[in-house]
Write a protein that holds these residues in place. Structure first.
Motif, PDB file in Angstrom:
ATOM      1  N   ALA A   1       0.846  -1.129  -0.007  1.00 14.89           N
ATOM      2  CA  ALA A   1       0.128  -0.017   0.133  1.00 14.89           C
ATOM      3  C   ALA A   1       0.818   1.257   0.002  1.00 14.89           C
ATOM      4  O   ALA A   1       0.511   2.247  -0.675  1.00 14.89           O
ATOM      5  N   ASP A   2       1.982   1.176   0.804  1.00 12.36           N
ATOM      6  CA  ASP A   2       2.759   2.361   0.705  1.00 12.36           C
ATOM      7  C   ASP A   2       3.455   2.514  -0.630  1.00 12.36           C
ATOM      8  O   ASP A   2       3.643   3.543  -1.083  1.00 12.36           O
ATOM      9  N   PHE A   3       3.950   1.450  -1.282  1.00 17.00           N
ATOM     10  CA  PHE A   3       4.708   1.332  -2.531  1.00 17.00           C
ATOM     11  C   PHE A   3       3.520   2.205  -3.503  1.00 17.00           C
ATOM     12  O   PHE A   3       4.101   2.735  -4.418  1.00 17.00           O
ATOM     13  N   GLU A   4       2.369   1.645  -3.370  1.00 17.25           N
ATOM     14  CA  GLU A   4       1.343   2.086  -4.433  1.00 17.25           C
ATOM     15  C   GLU A   4       1.196   3.610  -4.375  1.00 17.25           C
ATOM     16  O   GLU A   4       1.266   4.262  -5.182  1.00 17.25           O
TER      17      GLU A   4
ATOM     18  N   ASP B   1      -7.681  -0.040   0.891  1.00 17.81           N
ATOM     19  CA  ASP B   1      -7.314   0.797   1.792  1.00 17.81           C
ATOM     20  C   ASP B   1      -7.312  -0.012   3.377  1.00 17.81           C
ATOM     21  O   ASP B   1      -7.968   0.080   4.177  1.00 17.81           O
ATOM     22  N   ILE B   2      -5.994  -0.416   3.388  1.00 21.82           N
ATOM     23  CA  ILE B   2      -5.732  -1.111   4.604  1.00 21.82           C
ATOM     24  C   ILE B   2      -5.077  -0.476   5.355  1.00 21.82           C
ATOM     25  O   ILE B   2      -3.798   0.336   5.061  1.00 21.82           O
ATOM     26  N   PRO B   3      -4.997  -0.410   6.782  1.00 17.30           N
ATOM     27  CA  PRO B   3      -4.333   0.191   7.644  1.00 17.30           C
ATOM     28  C   PRO B   3      -2.896   0.030   7.829  1.00 17.30           C
ATOM     29  O   PRO B   3      -2.666  -0.993   7.788  1.00 17.30           O
ATOM     30  N   SER B   4      -2.011   1.201   8.363  1.00 17.99           N
ATOM     31  CA  SER B   4      -0.582   0.849   8.458  1.00 17.99           C
ATOM     32  C   SER B   4      -0.709   0.078   9.717  1.00 17.99           C
ATOM     33  O   SER B   4      -1.376   0.337  10.870  1.00 17.99           O
ATOM     34  N   ILE B   5       0.294  -0.937   9.855  1.00 19.81           N
ATOM     35  CA  ILE B   5       0.146  -1.664  11.192  1.00 19.81           C
ATOM     36  C   ILE B   5       1.465  -1.106  12.373  1.00 19.81           C
ATOM     37  O   ILE B   5       2.391  -0.726  11.721  1.00 19.81           O
ATOM     38  N   SER B   6       0.846  -0.947  13.426  1.00 18.45           N
ATOM     39  CA  SER B   6       1.728  -0.529  14.398  1.00 18.45           C
ATOM     40  C   SER B   6       2.805  -1.865  14.759  1.00 18.45           C
ATOM     41  O   SER B   6       2.558  -2.883  14.539  1.00 18.45           O
TER      42      SER B   6
ATOM     43  N   SER C   1     -11.586  -9.540   5.571  1.00 12.58           N
ATOM     44  CA  SER C   1     -12.477  -9.905   4.413  1.00 12.58           C
ATOM     45  C   SER C   1     -13.507  -8.813   4.184  1.00 12.58           C
ATOM     46  O   SER C   1     -13.747  -8.589   2.803  1.00 12.58           O
ATOM     47  N   ALA C   2     -13.909  -7.999   5.291  1.00  9.30           N
ATOM     48  CA  ALA C   2     -14.625  -6.719   5.023  1.00  9.30           C
ATOM     49  C   ALA C   2     -13.903  -5.626   4.436  1.00  9.30           C
ATOM     50  O   ALA C   2     -14.536  -4.818   3.917  1.00  9.30           O
ATOM     51  N   LEU C   3     -12.613  -5.569   4.721  1.00  9.82           N
ATOM     52  CA  LEU C   3     -11.501  -4.533   4.110  1.00  9.82           C
ATOM     53  C   LEU C   3     -11.207  -4.957   2.632  1.00  9.82           C
ATOM     54  O   LEU C   3     -10.794  -3.978   1.916  1.00  9.82           O
ATOM     55  N   ARG C   4     -11.360  -6.079   2.226  1.00 10.02           N
ATOM     56  CA  ARG C   4     -10.916  -6.577   0.909  1.00 10.02           C
ATOM     57  C   ARG C   4     -12.171  -6.356  -0.230  1.00 10.02           C
ATOM     58  O   ARG C   4     -13.092  -7.291  -0.253  1.00 10.02           O
ATOM     59  N   THR C   5     -11.958  -5.377  -1.184  1.00 12.48           N
ATOM     60  CA  THR C   5     -13.126  -5.173  -2.155  1.00 12.48           C
ATOM     61  C   THR C   5     -12.686  -5.809  -3.227  1.00 12.48           C
ATOM     62  O   THR C   5     -13.601  -6.130  -3.882  1.00 12.48           O
ATOM     63  N   GLY C   6     -11.356  -6.035  -3.464  1.00 13.38           N
ATOM     64  CA  GLY C   6     -10.944  -6.587  -4.978  1.00 13.38           C
ATOM     65  C   GLY C   6     -11.474  -5.605  -6.182  1.00 13.38           C
ATOM     66  O   GLY C   6     -11.508  -6.285  -7.192  1.00 13.38           O
TER      67      GLY C   6
END
Length: 296
Positions: free
Chosen positions: A75-78, A114-119, A176-181
């Motif tokens: 996601a950061d790369f994108e 849109d996946i959150p950055s992981i702490s 699964s709820a965050l993965r829209t595809g």
């Protein structure tokens, strides 16, 4: 002319870097590295990062830009690549992106959810599940938190299970709820190429490249980062085997043989991924440059 991103991908050891440099020189443009390990400045040998000479011949982006201690994701790369392209389209009609990290390539071409950055805390928490309970405990925790994703995921892939737990810990939602595809619409054209070599030729190239890495100092490089071996960025072929050698679990010759074998296995996985992608234009190495330029 329509802005065009030329993607040069393919299995490890197939010659992506050399072809990308040839294309970039021919079009007077620059290269974006799509390799999830070449971004780390401490490990250029084991990741076959472009040499100083190659980077002097053509500007490369996302090579040796981060430390192993830095968190960096697809996601950061994108986000970083799309931002770079917005600037570079003012200078070039063509940009080249080269690399074999398929998730990074797909993130730029199709976008990523849109996946959150992981702490750090939640990364350690998810890793502790694996370290304390192994693969079976990972499966049980994912099943409890997200039964739908549990039915979809490769249950033998501990990295994906750990990643799912990280995201659920961070977001408080089912993965699964965050993965829209859903693919994002880009304002540039993509031509996606992959080098196609006979399997025996590819495997011979891989074996010889490992020998070159050893001669260039892979063992010393691995020893220099040995105290960071717990990092996910070092959970990769070349370093895992060297660390086991340092731990006395195998001798040096066996470690080198395992690196060759595991690199070949990784190349097979890359090919499997690419064979499922109908957008890939397969290239014969003998006329690859001419074919890329013809398509452009």
């Amino acid at each position: 002319m329509e802005k065009t991103l030329v993607v040069i991908t393919g299995p490890t050891g197939s010659g992506k870097t050399s072809l990308a440099i040839e294309v970039a020189k021919a079009k007077g443009t620059e290269i974006i590295s799509a390799d999830s390990r070449q971004i780390f400045k401490e490990i250029p040998i084991g990741t076959a990062a472009p040499s100083e000479e190659e980077r002097a011949a053509v500007p490369h982006y996302f090579v040796a830009t981060h430390s192993l201690m830095d968190y960096y994701s697809a996601a950061d790369f994108e986000s970083d690549v799309i931002s770079l392209l917005e600037r570079k389209w003012r200078e070039h009609d063509v940009m080249v992106m080269a690399g074999g990290s398929m998730m990074y390539v797909d993130a730029v071409i199709n976008g990523i959810d849109d996946i959150p950055s992981i702490s750090d805390e939640n990364r350690r928490r998810a890793m502790a599940v694996y370290e304390n309970g192994g693969l079976q405990q990972l499966r049980l925790d994912v099943l409890e938190l997200d039964p739908e994703y549990y039915r979809q995921v490769d249950l033998n892939n501990h990295k994906r299970l750990i990643h799912a737990l990280e995201i659920m810990y961070e977001s408080g939602k089912k993965y699964s709820a965050l993965r829209t595809g859903q693919s994002r619409k880009r304002d540039f054209r993509v031509l996606k190429f992959a080098l196609n070599l006979p399997r025996e030729v590819l495997f011979d190239r891989i074996n010889r490249r490992v020998e070159t890495m050893i001669d260039a100092g892979l063992e010393a490089e691995a020893r220099a980062v040995y105290d960071m071996r717990h990092l996910n960025s070092l959970n990769t072929v070349g370093y895992k085997e060297m660390f086991e050698y340092f731990d006395g679990k195998m001798d040096r010759a066996t470690a080198i043989a395992r690196i060759c074998k595991n690199t070949r296995v990784y190349a097979k996985k890359q090919l499997t991924w690419l064979k499922k992608d109908d957008s890939v234009i397969w290239l014969n190495p003998e006329n690859a440059l001419e074919e890329v330029l013809r398509r452009l």
